[in-house]
Design an enzyme around this catalytic site. Structure first.
Site, PDB file in Angstrom:
ATOM      1  N   HIS A  30       0.840  -1.207   0.000  1.00 51.40           N
ATOM      2  CA  HIS A  30       0.000   0.000   0.000  1.00 51.40           C
ATOM      3  C   HIS A  30       0.874   1.256   0.000  1.00 51.40           C
ATOM      4  O   HIS A  30       0.673   2.172  -0.799  1.00 51.40           O
ATOM      5  CB  HIS A  30      -0.899  -0.055   1.248  1.00 51.40           C
ATOM      6  CG  HIS A  30      -1.699   1.176   1.533  1.00 51.40           C
ATOM      7  ND1 HIS A  30      -3.076   1.198   1.483  1.00 51.40           N
ATOM      8  CD2 HIS A  30      -1.350   2.437   1.887  1.00 51.40           C
ATOM      9  CE1 HIS A  30      -3.518   2.405   1.786  1.00 51.40           C
ATOM     10  NE2 HIS A  30      -2.482   3.173   2.042  1.00 51.40           N
ATOM     11  N   GLU A  31       1.852   1.284   0.913  1.00 49.27           N
ATOM     12  CA  GLU A  31       2.669   2.496   1.048  1.00 49.27           C
ATOM     13  C   GLU A  31       3.662   2.651  -0.105  1.00 49.27           C
ATOM     14  O   GLU A  31       3.739   3.698  -0.736  1.00 49.27           O
ATOM     15  CB  GLU A  31       3.426   2.492   2.385  1.00 49.27           C
ATOM     16  CG  GLU A  31       2.547   2.419   3.625  1.00 49.27           C
ATOM     17  CD  GLU A  31       1.620   3.612   3.810  1.00 49.27           C
ATOM     18  OE1 GLU A  31       1.749   4.622   3.088  1.00 49.27           O
ATOM     19  OE2 GLU A  31       0.726   3.524   4.668  1.00 49.27           O
TER      20      GLU A  31
ATOM     21  N   GLU B 171      -6.462   6.635  -1.071  1.00 47.43           N
ATOM     22  CA  GLU B 171      -6.353   5.464  -0.193  1.00 47.43           C
ATOM     23  C   GLU B 171      -6.907   4.227  -0.898  1.00 47.43           C
ATOM     24  O   GLU B 171      -6.379   3.126  -0.761  1.00 47.43           O
ATOM     25  CB  GLU B 171      -7.099   5.698   1.124  1.00 47.43           C
ATOM     26  CG  GLU B 171      -6.504   6.781   2.012  1.00 47.43           C
ATOM     27  CD  GLU B 171      -5.020   6.591   2.294  1.00 47.43           C
ATOM     28  OE1 GLU B 171      -4.541   5.435   2.332  1.00 47.43           O
ATOM     29  OE2 GLU B 171      -4.316   7.599   2.463  1.00 47.43           O
TER      30      GLU B 171
ATOM     31  N   HIS C  22       0.793   4.265  -2.833  1.00 47.96           N
ATOM     32  CA  HIS C  22       1.044   5.712  -2.825  1.00 47.96           C
ATOM     33  C   HIS C  22       2.273   6.087  -3.642  1.00 47.96           C
ATOM     34  O   HIS C  22       2.386   7.213  -4.126  1.00 47.96           O
ATOM     35  CB  HIS C  22       1.203   6.217  -1.390  1.00 47.96           C
ATOM     36  CG  HIS C  22      -0.049   6.153  -0.569  1.00 47.96           C
ATOM     37  ND1 HIS C  22      -1.270   6.573  -1.043  1.00 47.96           N
ATOM     38  CD2 HIS C  22      -0.269   5.721   0.697  1.00 47.96           C
ATOM     39  CE1 HIS C  22      -2.187   6.402  -0.100  1.00 47.96           C
ATOM     40  NE2 HIS C  22      -1.607   5.878   0.958  1.00 47.96           N
TER      41      HIS C  22
END
Length: 757
Positions: free
Chosen positions: A470-471, A528, A475
């Site tokens: 995810h990070e 997100e 992103h």
């Protein structure tokens, strides 16, 4: 961008037993989970110099975190000051004796302690996760007796009575507009004066864009003259106010403007005395910096907070990105925009953490594979950054996290221009994740019995994988198409083709526009959702699971639990939807609901939600995920959705992005799912998020000590009572003075502004 734990928010309806005083949505139950953040081992390994560096950075973070009270609600600073006075004069055990003597029951006193711990934990009287107000779960008259008869009231009768008179009513009020944070008729916010509407927010954003000013460290105040003409003040956060100062990039902006027929005034000095204390501690930390990057970073942060300059904060962030793999990691400033109803003002936060070397090694291997893995994402290479800027990715044990809540992972800085050209850092907060992992079987809602053991076994490992993806690759991926102030494009207009339309690129970001300013109210949640989707999509890749040490059947279980956790979180998300206002109150949970909708839409029995009756005779539900269809049905559905998300983001297509995202985020009672009915079931069986007790550091001579506290509401209160030993009363005075100076902007809280809300 901060990443809260998926699916740890609730469990069985413990709140249902919390008593008849208030709707359980608006109270914290007496048996709320409380956990301590364990960083003893990480702290023990620090050298004396590293400890001093961490100590002063922690002081800076805790001081700055107090600004969040002023960013939350008009009454929050007064509530904080009142509680701090009470517990400085009598600790929770001493106050308990007085409360019982005043006629409170043990349950009522515990309810007060839980409320106080909630205020400290959220830095205000609204939940940081969900933006819902919480009120004390005991009669107001009884709390008044405790407060006015307390040791604090005997020592300072006028001050304590004055604080109670200022905030007592608002502390308990649940009139509709005060139940949630929001703008205009939707709720309360102190990022804007109480008379501002969404139209004012849009006008102010256009004004800020026209002057190349960032909204991150601003608040907007509107006054209306006798003829009904509005006048706007954009106030920057800074130590310096209106006094003459040496020219900086900010001073030339501090003047009056006329914009689209409305007068605007740019001023500064918001939170000045609080930021003064932040700056003093950052100055002291500089003496213990490990290298020149850290020293220059702190110098720029000091400049930023002194002058009110986001440009200086960006320069500091550049040095921060270049400071690879430090032992003591930190970041501080006006960072996350989740709680601004418009989505572009940053809440103050500061963290200090220590690297966990074993877990960091896995993340480093993930970073080494990142360029390869980016090619697996379902969009053309032209939609990816021209060069992958290899970031730092470390697992950290948090020593201090000041602000309204503690995330499980972070990908920062949030500045688009830096992320596209300089890079970013990813951190996974290991000791926060450890708190989140601890799941009791009997509190696992909405899962089949045979899924529960698997879920408990693999939830921790699967979440490590999800946070990492995810990070770093969520992103950290994707390009924004930009035309700069000179008219030059960062993409080839002739050759780059939109894979959704087969045509050339029709839209992009102009100079001064950012992702947050352009997509405003949906920006945080949309991003997100994109990052969560990347995590689900790439966890199917065998190479990813090998990096984390999983192969064969174990790898398949990690994938299954990761996907199961996401669809369950999508159902739990319904708690954070307000049907009356048709809006979502939490960016991550909205994102998870959208993913649930996408996977339900994929059909073929991939995901099913079945209403049932629980063993207690009350409504319940079961979420099922067919693990045999994750790759054959789930992956193609996610691939199509993810490509659309990225293309609309890259091209700055706000209309297309809103239509897609808001379409999936719509909550109705249409069959077969009947989400509004399911929401009632979710509310019935929810459990409040855990409160987290953090340690303090204390300087004794030149030695820094770590002070730890028990995992209870009383322990959390003690940690705050001992947080500002030398200047607690002064800080309370500062907070109430700052709140009082602006109080007129929220007078008559029930009078919602007319017009567009």
């Amino acid at each position: 961008m901060g990443e809260p734990e998926a699916g740890s928010e609730f469990a069985n309806g413990a709140a249902a037993a919390a008593g008849p005083m208030a709707d359980t949505q608006y109270i914290l139950p007496n048996d709320i989970g409380v956990s301590s953040l364990d960083c003893r081992e990480a702290f023990r390994l620090l050298s004396p110099t590293e400890r001093l560096y961490a100590y002063h950075l922690s002081r800076a973070a805790w001081y700055g975190g107090l600004a969040v009270l002023l960013q939350t609600s008009p009454e929050a600073p007064y509530i904080y000051a009142l509680l701090s006075r009470l517990f400085r004069a009598q600790d929770p055990d001493q106050l308990r004796q007085h409360a019982l003597a005043e006629g409170l029951t043990e349950e009522e006193y515990q309810a007060f302690l839980v409320y106080a711990a909630g205020v400290y934990s959220n830095m205000g009287n609204y939940k940081s996760f969900g933006d819902t107000k919480f009120v004390p779960n005991l009669p107001k008259e009884k709390l008044e007796r405790v407060i006015l008869g307390s040791e604090a009231a005997q020592q300072h009768p006028e001050e304590v009575r004055g604080l109670w008179q200022t905030c007592g009513e608002l502390m308990f009020s649940l009139e509709p507009r005060l139940r949630h944070l929001g703008l205009g008729k939707e709720g309360i916010t102190t990022y804007f004066s109480g008379n501002c509407t969404m139209e004012d927010a849009k006008l102010a954003q256009d004004f800020l864009d026209s002057q190349n000013l960032s909204a991150y460290n601003t608040r907007l105040f509107k006054e209306v003259d006798g003829e009904g003409k509005p006048y706007y003040e954009v106030r920057l956060a800074s130590v310096l106010g209106s006094e003459p100062s040496l020219d900086s990039e900010v001073t030339s902006k501090l003047k009056s403007y006329e914009f689209r027929g409305s007068p605007f005034q740019v001023t500064r000095g918001d939170y000045a005395p609080i930021l003064q204390k932040v700056v003093e501690q950052l100055e002291k930390a500089k003496a213990y910096a490990a290298n020149s990057h850290q020293g220059q970073m702190l110098a720029q942060y000091i400049e930023s907070f002194t002058q009110g300059s986001i440009e200086a904060h960006k320069r500091g962030s550049r040095f921060w990105i270049q400071d690879k793999g430090p032992i003591v990691e930190s970041y501080i400033g006006f960072i996350e925009s989740y709680r601004d109803p418009f989505g572009s003002r940053g809440e103050f936060e500061g963290f200090v953490a220590v690297v966990n070397k074993a877990m960091s090694a896995k993340f480093e291997r993930l970073v080494a594979s990142a360029e390869q893995l980016l090619k697996e994402l379902p969009w053309p290479p032209t939609f990816e950054k021209d060069k992958f800027l290899t970031p730092d990715f470390t697992s950290l044990d948090v020593l201090t996290f000041a602000g309204s809540g503690i995330p499980a992972g972070i990908n920062i800085p949030n500045y688009d221009d830096l992320r596209q050209t300089e890079g970013f850092k990813n951190v996974s907060l290991g000791n926060v994740l450890a708190v989140a992992y601890a799941t009791q079987r009997e509190k696992l809602t909405f899962l089949e019995e045979d899924d529960k053991d698997l879920y408990i076994l693999w939830k921790g490992p699967s979440f490590d994988v999800q946070v990492g993806l995810h990070e770093l690759l969520g992103h950290g991926s994707g390009k924004l198409f930009v035309q700069d102030e000179k008219g030059a494009f960062n993409f080839d207009q002739e050759t780059v083709i939109n894979p959704e339309t087969g045509e050339q690129i029709q839209s992009w970001y102009r100079s001064g526009e950012t992702w947050d300013s352009k997509f405003s109210t949906i920006a945080s949640s949309y991003e997100e959702c994109r990052a969560e989707s990347v995590g689900l999509y790439l966890c199917l890749h065998p190479q990813v699971l090998e990096i984390f040490g999983f192969e064969g059947a174990d790898a398949e279980d990690v994938i299954y639990v990761n996907w199961l956790n996401m669809v369950r979180a999508g159902l739990l998300a319904l708690e954070f939807y307000t049907p009356e206002a048709f809006n979502w109150r939490q960016a991550h949970m909205q994102a998870r609901f959208v993913i649930l909708r996408v996977l339900l839409e994929a059909g073929e029995g991939l995901v099913t939600i079945t209403p049932t009756t629980g063993s207690d005779g009350r409504p319940d539900a079961r979420v099922r995920l067919d693990r045999s269809k994750i790759r054959s049905v789930g992956k193609p559905a996610l691939e199509r959705f993810l490509r659309r998300l990225q293309v609309l983001k890259s091209t700055g297509d706000v209309a297309g992005g809103r239509a897609l995202y808001e379409g999936y985020a719509t909550v109705t009672d249409a069959p077969p799912e009947c989400f509004l009915t399911l929401r009632d079931t979710v509310l019935l069986r929810k459990e409040s998020r855990k409160l987290i007790v953090q340690p303090n550091t204390r300087l004794e001579g030149s030695d820094v000590q770590l002070l730890e506290y028990e995992a209870s509401a009383a322990g959390l209160i003690r940690s705050f009572s001992e947080r500002f030993p030398e200047d607690g009363p002064e800080l309370e005075e500062i907070l109430t003075q700052l709140a009082t100076a602006d109080a007129r902007f929220w007078k008559g809280p029930s009078e919602a502004p007319s017009g567009q809300a």
